[in-house]
Design an enzyme around this catalytic site. Structure first.
Site, PDB file in Angstrom:
ATOM      1  N   SER A 100       4.580   2.867   7.717  1.00 22.39           N
ATOM      2  CA  SER A 100       4.247   1.695   6.916  1.00 22.39           C
ATOM      3  C   SER A 100       5.438   1.194   6.117  1.00 22.39           C
ATOM      4  O   SER A 100       6.125   1.964   5.442  1.00 22.39           O
ATOM      5  CB  SER A 100       3.126   2.024   5.921  1.00 22.39           C
ATOM      6  OG  SER A 100       1.885   1.956   6.544  1.00 22.39           O
ATOM      7  N   HIS A 158       0.812  -1.218   0.000  1.00 27.93           N
ATOM      8  CA  HIS A 158       0.000   0.000   0.000  1.00 27.93           C
ATOM      9  C   HIS A 158       0.848   1.272   0.000  1.00 27.93           C
ATOM     10  O   HIS A 158       0.345   2.350  -0.279  1.00 27.93           O
ATOM     11  CB  HIS A 158      -0.999  -0.003   1.166  1.00 27.93           C
ATOM     12  CG  HIS A 158      -0.421   0.283   2.509  1.00 27.93           C
ATOM     13  ND1 HIS A 158      -0.076  -0.706   3.413  1.00 27.93           N
ATOM     14  CD2 HIS A 158      -0.139   1.449   3.127  1.00 27.93           C
ATOM     15  CE1 HIS A 158       0.379  -0.146   4.518  1.00 27.93           C
ATOM     16  NE2 HIS A 158       0.355   1.153   4.372  1.00 27.93           N
ATOM     17  N   ASP A 207       0.297  -7.677   1.580  1.00 24.23           N
ATOM     18  CA  ASP A 207       0.692  -6.269   1.668  1.00 24.23           C
ATOM     19  C   ASP A 207       2.209  -6.112   1.642  1.00 24.23           C
ATOM     20  O   ASP A 207       2.786  -5.327   2.401  1.00 24.23           O
ATOM     21  CB  ASP A 207       0.115  -5.623   2.940  1.00 24.23           C
ATOM     22  CG  ASP A 207       0.134  -4.091   2.860  1.00 24.23           C
ATOM     23  OD1 ASP A 207       0.309  -3.561   1.754  1.00 24.23           O
ATOM     24  OD2 ASP A 207      -0.005  -3.439   3.921  1.00 24.23           O
TER      25      ASP A 207
END
Length: 409
Positions: free
Chosen positions: A263, A153, A185
């Site tokens: 992230s 992402h 992911d």
């Protein structure tokens, strides 16, 4: 209609479980933070706003009390000093601090400082931009010749645009996407550099609750930020992403502060080994007044990441284990009820049928459809698993060999 073999357990996202919303961390243009993840957990305890409003009053009272006592004490002492003869000043010689001259003291192995020193040189910031939209996140170098691991992402915004990797020395390079697996992911980038500092990958299977956890990344674009905590829980079923590309994570939970922009960054243990990839956070929601870290962060276990990254680097693709079943998202009881079974798939060959309810995977209880998918995704294609099933009024165990589907660049 279910797509044989490529319908990895269920192409549909199970209904979001109750509890704090969990998100992939958004990023910094905006920071790609953790996606807000969906997980099975009780609602967070919200601080009583009245208690919060009373606190300044209490502090104010304490401050007044201290001021009054100090004034009274000062008056008494002052009067006594005024009536006493002056005394010569006392000369004091202060020894220099150990190390002297601004030299830092050595840090013990396992200290937060030593962990940060070992890992930080291999941590990078990532920016992705396309058609005027962009995001930023974090990644880490896994090989000296320029392979970088991050979240899928984080890089999605730049798939049809530009992705840049910035290094701790301030330099940057344009990166290409080697491959990605939205189901986990995970994405792998490549930059045209050699002799890069790399992280050391640990063993997430050896992690226990209470272990030291250190997160390093670029929250809100603040590169090289280090936060620390402990491992709070293991095997948390977490889902992130949208309906098109949902990630199912058998997550490591930590209270090390993780915020938008973290992230894709590393979660390290006390030996400075990477044990997870920071991917999601739980928040109180936009209406609760706190959308950043509340001490509920989630990372993808590095053992899963290692398999996927190795496959991507070697082939440009990676595999995801599947059973060839569809899950009934409307089922309200404990377990995961099978809505469909793909003809010729692993589940049918093992004797599973529509209506069977999966209660356990390798002895691990299955609360619902999400927990079922996550438990299977924690395995690898070709693994043999033992399912505990409820068929009608009877319970049975079935051994099944997982199939696979492939994710490309």
């Amino acid at each position: 209609m279910d797509d044989p073999w490529t319908a990895a357990l269920s192409a549909r996202q199970p209904p979001p479980p109750q509890g704090p919303p969990v998100a992939p961390m958004p990023s910094m243009a905006p920071p790609v933070g953790p996606p807000i993840a969906q997980l099975q957990s009780p609602n967070p305890v919200v601080t009583d706003p009245q208690a919060r409003s009373r606190r300044p009053w209490r502090l104010f009272v304490v401050a007044i009390a201290v001021a009054l006592v100090a004034g009274l004490f000062g008056g008494v002492v002052g009067s006594r000093l005024a009536s006493s003869p002056a005394q010569p000043p006392t000369r004091v010689s202060l020894a220099p601090a150990s190390g002297g001259n601004g030299t830092a003291l050595p840090r013990a192995d396992g200290s937060i400082a030593s962990i940060a020193r070992a890992v930080s040189p291999a941590v990078v910031s990532i920016s992705a931009e396309s058609s005027g939209q962009g995001a930023t996140g974090t990644g880490f170098v896994v090989s000296p010749d320029g392979y970088v691991v991050t979240n899928n992402h984080v890089v999605e915004a730049g798939l049809n645009g530009t992705i840049r990797v910035s290094f701790p020395d301030g330099s940057s390079e344009r990166a290409t996407v080697v491959g990605r697996n939205p189901s986990y992911d995970i994405a792998v980038l490549k930059v045209p550099r050699t002799e890069l500092a790399t992280v050391v990958l640990g063993d997430s299977a050896a992690v226990v609750v209470g272990d030291t956890a250190v997160a390093i990344g670029s929250p809100l674009g603040l590169e090289g930020t280090v936060t620390a905590g402990i491992i709070s829980a293991l095997n948390r079923p977490v889902t992130t992403g949208g309906e098109a590309e949902t990630s199912f994570i058998n997550a490591i939970q930590t209270d090390a502060p993780i915020n938008p922009g973290n992230s894709g960054g590393p979660l390290a243990n006390a030996r400075g080994e990477v044990i997870g990839v920071n991917s999601a956070i739980a928040t109180l929601g936009s209406g609760a007044g706190q959308e950043g870290s509340i001490g509920l962060g989630f990372a993808i276990p590095i053992n899963q990441v290692r398999r996927i990254v190795t496959e991507i680097i070697e082939t440009g693709q990676s595999t995801t284990p599947i059973m060839g079943v569809g899950v009934d998202n409307d089922f309200q009881e404990v377990g995961a009820r099978l809505r469909s079974v793909v003809a010729g798939g692993p589940a049918e060959r093992a004797g599973l049928a529509v209506g069977d309810v999966v209660l356990k995977v390798d002895g691990r209880p299955v609360a619902d459809g999400t927990a079922f998918v996550v438990a299977v995704r924690a395995k690898a294609p070709g693994d043999s698993i033992i399912l505990t099933l409820k068929s009608g009024s009877s319970t049975r165990q079935v051994e099944l060999v997982l199939g696979s589907t492939t994710s490309g660049p």
